[in-house]
Design an enzyme around this catalytic site. Structure first.
Site, mmCIF file in Angstrom:
data_model
loop_
_atom_site.group_PDB
_atom_site.id
_atom_site.type_symbol
_atom_site.label_atom_id
_atom_site.label_comp_id
_atom_site.label_asym_id
_atom_site.label_seq_id
_atom_site.Cartn_x
_atom_site.Cartn_y
_atom_site.Cartn_z
ATOM 1 N N LEU A 49 7.196 -50.527 -44.152
ATOM 2 C CA LEU A 49 7.823 -49.722 -43.099
ATOM 3 C C LEU A 49 9.172 -50.347 -42.774
ATOM 4 C CD1 LEU A 49 5.124 -48.764 -40.398
ATOM 5 C CD2 LEU A 49 6.440 -47.217 -41.842
ATOM 6 N N ASP A 50 10.218 -49.518 -42.695
ATOM 7 C CA ASP A 50 11.538 -50.017 -42.336
ATOM 8 C C ASP A 50 11.509 -50.626 -40.928
ATOM 9 O OD1 ASP A 50 12.562 -49.053 -44.723
ATOM 10 O OD2 ASP A 50 13.163 -47.126 -43.853
ATOM 11 N N PRO A 51 12.432 -51.548 -40.621
ATOM 12 C CA PRO A 51 12.472 -52.145 -39.277
ATOM 13 C C PRO A 51 12.552 -51.115 -38.152
ATOM 14 C CG PRO A 51 13.827 -53.423 -40.765
ATOM 15 C CD PRO A 51 13.380 -52.223 -41.545
ATOM 16 N N LEU A 52 13.270 -49.998 -38.365
ATOM 17 C CA LEU A 52 13.407 -48.989 -37.315
ATOM 18 C C LEU A 52 12.189 -48.064 -37.213
ATOM 19 C CD1 LEU A 52 17.163 -47.875 -37.560
ATOM 20 C CD2 LEU A 52 16.084 -49.365 -35.874
ATOM 21 N N ALA A 53 11.282 -48.141 -38.178
ATOM 22 C CA ALA A 53 10.093 -47.294 -38.159
ATOM 23 C C ALA A 53 8.973 -47.959 -37.367
ATOM 24 C CB ALA A 53 9.628 -47.016 -39.586
#
Length: 301
Positions: A49-53
């Protein structure tokens, strides 16, 4: 006499917050095990998962790490918001604007275009992704200012619906196959609507068999570690194999499989099975209808 430390084997489902990346969550899980006085085991995650997700991030402990690859291949569900009128280089909030448009699609236009993005589609992954180009991560090349050209890939969008929409943005819900980039999906939907866009919110609601219903926060994990009760949140190995039927073994059959030897004479429909002996996981096995062979063995007793 020093008491033996408990080794945990199974799944922790973390509701990942905005900020840390998947590897950061793995590090926090390792720290929780140390803080709780548990035995050291392998720890891995079942899908980046991306940091912003935010949302569902399965963390595999011990022997469950042997099943992490199945999580990477599993279907996933997301809720995401697309802001129209601006595209960024990262296709999300982290990046800088690279294109703008005054066009704002109507809800009717959005509803009309979504069927084009449902079912098997081809998409080009974001330049800012973990895919490798000539041995290097695409995002490292992109950050260095190099042009990144990634090949189109075939993915499947099982469902795609509007949750909410207004003049500037739309929140959609989607269930997708492995390899799907929601940022690319948002980009392509905006382009099909004659505008540009980027993702401002991305939340994973399901990863394979795991949902938010069984997810815990990082704060909860820290509290469980402090109380030495991480077991309360631990899901068994079988939780990652909800679509695999169980196969009960005799002690002799279990012994053979643990030694890597096939077992003949178990009449089962060909396919994968989760083999156990007296409720103890033995192996993920493959049956051809007559013979059973180990696909992934578990070192448990």
């Amino acid at each position: 006499m020093t008491q033996d430390k408990t080794a945990l084997h199974g799944w922790l489902v973390i509701d990942k917050p905005v900020g840390p990346g998947s590897t950061d969550i793995v590090s926090k899980a390792k720290r929780a095990l140390r803080d709780g006085g548990y035995a050291k085991v392998k720890v891995g995650h079942g899908g980046t998962l991306d940091p912003l997700a935010t949302g569902v991030l399965p963390i595999a402990l011990g022997e469950a790490t042997k099943l992490s690859g199945r999580m990477l291949d599993a279907d996933k569900a997301y809720a995401f918001t697309v802001k129209f009128g601006e595209q960024t280089d990262t296709l999300d909030l982290e990046g800088k604007a690279v294109a703008t448009s005054d066009v704002r699609p109507t809800r009717d236009a959005l509803e009309a275009v979504l069927p084009r993005f449902t079912g098997p589609i081809d998409q080009v992954p974001p330049a800012y992704s973990a895919l490798k180009v000539d041995g290097q991560r695409a995002y490292d090349l992109a950050r260095a200012g190099e042009e990144v050209v990634l090949a189109s890939r075939s993915v499947t969008i099982h469902s795609l619906d509007i949750e909410d929409a207004n003049a500037d943005r739309a929140t959609l819900v989607a269930t997708v196959s492995k390899g799907t980039y929601i940022r690319s999906l948002a980009r392509d939907i905006a382009l099909a609507l004659g505008t540009v866009g980027h993702v401002t919110m991305l939340r994973r609601t399901k990863s394979g068999p795991f949902t938010l219903a069984s997810a815990i926060s990082l704060d909860s994990l820290a509290e469980l570690a402090k109380a030495r009760t991480i077991e309360q949140a631990l899901l068994p190995l079988k939780a990652g194999l909800d679509d695999i039927p169980a196969l009960a073994l005799t002690p002799d059959q279990a012994g053979a499989l643990r030694q890597g030897r096939p077992v003949i004479g178990i009449a089962k429909t060909p396919g994968l099975y989760f083999a156990t002996a007296q409720s103890v996981p033995v192996a993920l096995v493959q049956s051809d209808g007559i013979e059973v062979k180990v696909v992934r063995g578990f070192n448990l007793s």
